[in-house]
Each structure stands twice: as structure tokens, then as C-alpha cells.
Design a protein around this motif. Sequence first.
Motif, PDB file in Angstrom:
ATOM      1  N   UNK A 226       0.812  -1.204   0.000  1.00 27.08           N
ATOM      2  CA  UNK A 226       0.000   0.000   0.000  1.00 27.08           C
ATOM      3  C   UNK A 226       0.848   1.257   0.000  1.00 27.08           C
ATOM      4  N   UNK A 227       0.353   2.282  -0.653  1.00 24.97           N
ATOM      5  CA  UNK A 227       1.009   3.581  -0.623  1.00 24.97           C
ATOM      6  C   UNK A 227       0.844   4.192   0.760  1.00 24.97           C
ATOM      7  N   UNK A 228       1.852   4.932   1.184  1.00 27.61           N
ATOM      8  CA  UNK A 228       1.824   5.558   2.502  1.00 27.61           C
ATOM      9  C   UNK A 228       2.750   6.762   2.487  1.00 27.61           C
ATOM     10  N   UNK A 229       2.365   7.863   3.136  1.00 30.79           N
ATOM     11  CA  UNK A 229       3.222   9.059   3.148  1.00 30.79           C
ATOM     12  C   UNK A 229       4.452   8.902   4.038  1.00 30.79           C
ATOM     13  N   UNK A 230       4.507   7.843   4.842  1.00 32.15           N
ATOM     14  CA  UNK A 230       5.659   7.630   5.726  1.00 32.15           C
ATOM     15  C   UNK A 230       5.929   6.140   5.838  1.00 32.15           C
ATOM     16  N   UNK A 231       6.935   5.795   6.616  1.00 30.47           N
ATOM     17  CA  UNK A 231       7.253   4.379   6.812  1.00 30.47           C
ATOM     18  C   UNK A 231       6.546   3.798   8.022  1.00 30.47           C
ATOM     19  N   UNK A 232       5.531   4.522   8.507  1.00 34.63           N
ATOM     20  CA  UNK A 232       4.716   4.061   9.631  1.00 34.63           C
ATOM     21  C   UNK A 232       3.272   3.903   9.168  1.00 34.63           C
ATOM     22  N   UNK A 233       2.609   2.872   9.661  1.00 33.99           N
ATOM     23  CA  UNK A 233       1.216   2.612   9.288  1.00 33.99           C
ATOM     24  C   UNK A 233       0.495   2.022  10.494  1.00 33.99           C
ATOM     25  N   UNK A 234      -0.792   2.323  10.607  1.00 31.99           N
ATOM     26  CA  UNK A 234      -1.554   1.865  11.772  1.00 31.99           C
ATOM     27  C   UNK A 234      -1.866   0.377  11.740  1.00 31.99           C
ATOM     28  N   UNK A 235      -1.752  -0.241  10.580  1.00 38.17           N
ATOM     29  CA  UNK A 235      -2.103  -1.658  10.458  1.00 38.17           C
ATOM     30  C   UNK A 235      -0.958  -2.467   9.863  1.00 38.17           C
ATOM     31  N   UNK A 236      -0.383  -1.959   8.780  1.00 38.71           N
ATOM     32  CA  UNK A 236       0.650  -2.706   8.063  1.00 38.71           C
ATOM     33  C   UNK A 236       1.992  -2.614   8.789  1.00 38.71           C
ATOM     34  N   UNK A 237       2.570  -3.767   9.078  1.00 42.44           N
ATOM     35  CA  UNK A 237       3.909  -3.852   9.653  1.00 42.44           C
ATOM     36  C   UNK A 237       4.852  -4.280   8.536  1.00 42.44           C
ATOM     37  N   UNK A 238       5.789  -3.399   8.209  1.00 40.29           N
ATOM     38  CA  UNK A 238       6.679  -3.622   7.065  1.00 40.29           C
ATOM     39  C   UNK A 238       7.327  -5.007   7.107  1.00 40.29           C
ATOM     40  N   UNK A 239       7.200  -5.713   5.987  1.00 36.95           N
ATOM     41  CA  UNK A 239       7.800  -7.036   5.768  1.00 36.95           C
ATOM     42  C   UNK A 239       7.139  -8.155   6.577  1.00 36.95           C
ATOM     43  N   UNK A 240       6.090  -7.845   7.324  1.00 38.49           N
ATOM     44  CA  UNK A 240       5.420  -8.890   8.107  1.00 38.49           C
ATOM     45  C   UNK A 240       4.047  -9.209   7.515  1.00 38.49           C
TER      46      UNK A 240
END
Length: 301
Positions: A226-240
Amino acid sequence: VGRFHHLKRCMFIVIFNIPVICDLHSMPEVQGFWRNLFEHLFLIKPTRYVAVSDGIAKAYMQKISLKEFNQKSAVAGSVVTIKNGVDANKFRFSFAARENLRETFDIDSDYFVIGAVGRLESVKSFDNLIQAFAMFYEQIKQRLIAKNSHEEPQIRLVIDGDGSQKQMLRGLAKSHNLGKKIIITTPTKSISRFYSLFDCLAISSRSEGLSVALLEALFAGLKVITTSPSNMHEVVVQDKNGYLVSFNDQAAMVKIFMELFENFNPDFLERPSLASPDFEILNMSKSYQALYRQILQEVKS
């Protein structure tokens, strides 16, 4: 129509002093000047605005802070966050549905399928997704040619949605000679089954709140790009349970597609959920019920 009804609800607040709950599903910059202006004015009235994510709540209060009226505290009290929730059981992976849908769309069982769901409008930027898929397809094709293979890349892009850009998007797919590799379907009432067809979900939006499609996909066991303005997201955990990319960064999206494709194993019968139970619809319902009770108490007092 949606904006007119939104304005009408706001007018009821002013004229009849009736508490009205308005949901905020997207970032302020996506809503447009006039809607933001009306919300800017009417937020000083006693009501509740429910943001579907903390990010939207924060962005909304920053955008419409009403500093000139010294109403910052009123705004903070008017905007609350109740995160989206979905029926987890409804979106569980179904191997039977996967087989049935792949037969319906003439997709072999061992093909890697990128899925996308949403309105076919400019804010969703499906044109960027199609461009990224075209790049992905070409990279795999070149790998096959280097191996003296005449096979076609075993990948597909399936987009479930409708909107004003449908014909343009189909034309874009054909311009890349991918008219049969990119399937744009008519929206189905049984969208919950579609997630079993996919092997990942791609969201290419210019701006996105807490996407319901994202939650549905995670409950179906799909990793989400998903596109995101930062490397932080409320649901998506990067690479997990997924991957975050900047808007319009097609190269980054292609890189993730390739990684998932190279690790794809079509021989599976189950696909466990990748979503937190916090996003089940029961929790969302309880939060709304609590909000209703709070507002009723305020009216009585």
C-alpha cells in the motif's frame, strides 16, 4: 450527492441543534476545498466527527484547526477515532472459492495473481498500478527470454471495481499489450470470495484512510502493498503483513511484486489471517455504541 447530504447534515446541527455523527474516511486534501470549508465552519458546533484512523483525525485537526477563532479545544473534542472493522469470518480464505474463481477467469492454479479493489477514480491511481504491473510483466518476460524460454509470465492483475475511469484503464492495459493479462471485473456482491483468488493486494491510492479493503485482505491472509506518506502505518507492519511504498513509486512496487512472486508457492490449502483481532467489526460496533450513549447523556444534561 454525498457532499450535498453531508452539508445538509451540518445544516441540521446549526438550525435544530441536533447531534450528528459524520464519518471521516479520507485525508482533508482529498475531500476538496468546498467540503473542507464547510467542515471548517461547522466544527465549532456541538457534534462528533468520527475519523476511521488516528492519522486522519490528526490530519483533520491540523488542516481545520480554527486558530483564528481560538476554537482548537472545540475541534479536539469534536473529532474522535473509531477504527474501521470488518467481519473476520466472512473474509477467511476459501480454497474452494479460489479454485472456482480461477476457473471462471481462466487463470491457472499456479499463476501469481495481484489483486486490487476499489472505485475506478483518479484518487485510487489504478493507472499507476497498471504501469507498475506492465513493468513487472516485462521484467519476468526478459528473464524468460534470457533462459531461451517461450513461456509467458505466469502472473495476472485482477481489479474489482467500477467508475468513470474503467474504459481508460482498459485502454491503458491494451496499450501495453496486456489486455488479457489485466482483468478489470464488474463489482461483485460476493467480494469476500475474491480475496481467495488473489495472492497479494495492491493499493495505489494518492491518499488512503484506514482502507476497508486492506483489512479485508489481511483477514483473508493476503500481504498488502500500500502507498503511505511515511514508513509508519496503523495496520501494516513492514515485511510482516505487508509493505509500504511512496505514492507513484512504481519501481518500489515492482520490486515487492518480484519478491512475492519469487517466494510464491501455489501448493497450499490454508492461508491464516494476518490481521489483528482489534479490527473485527464487533470492536467497531462497541465503540460506536459507547459514542451514542455518550451523546445521549450530553443531550439529556
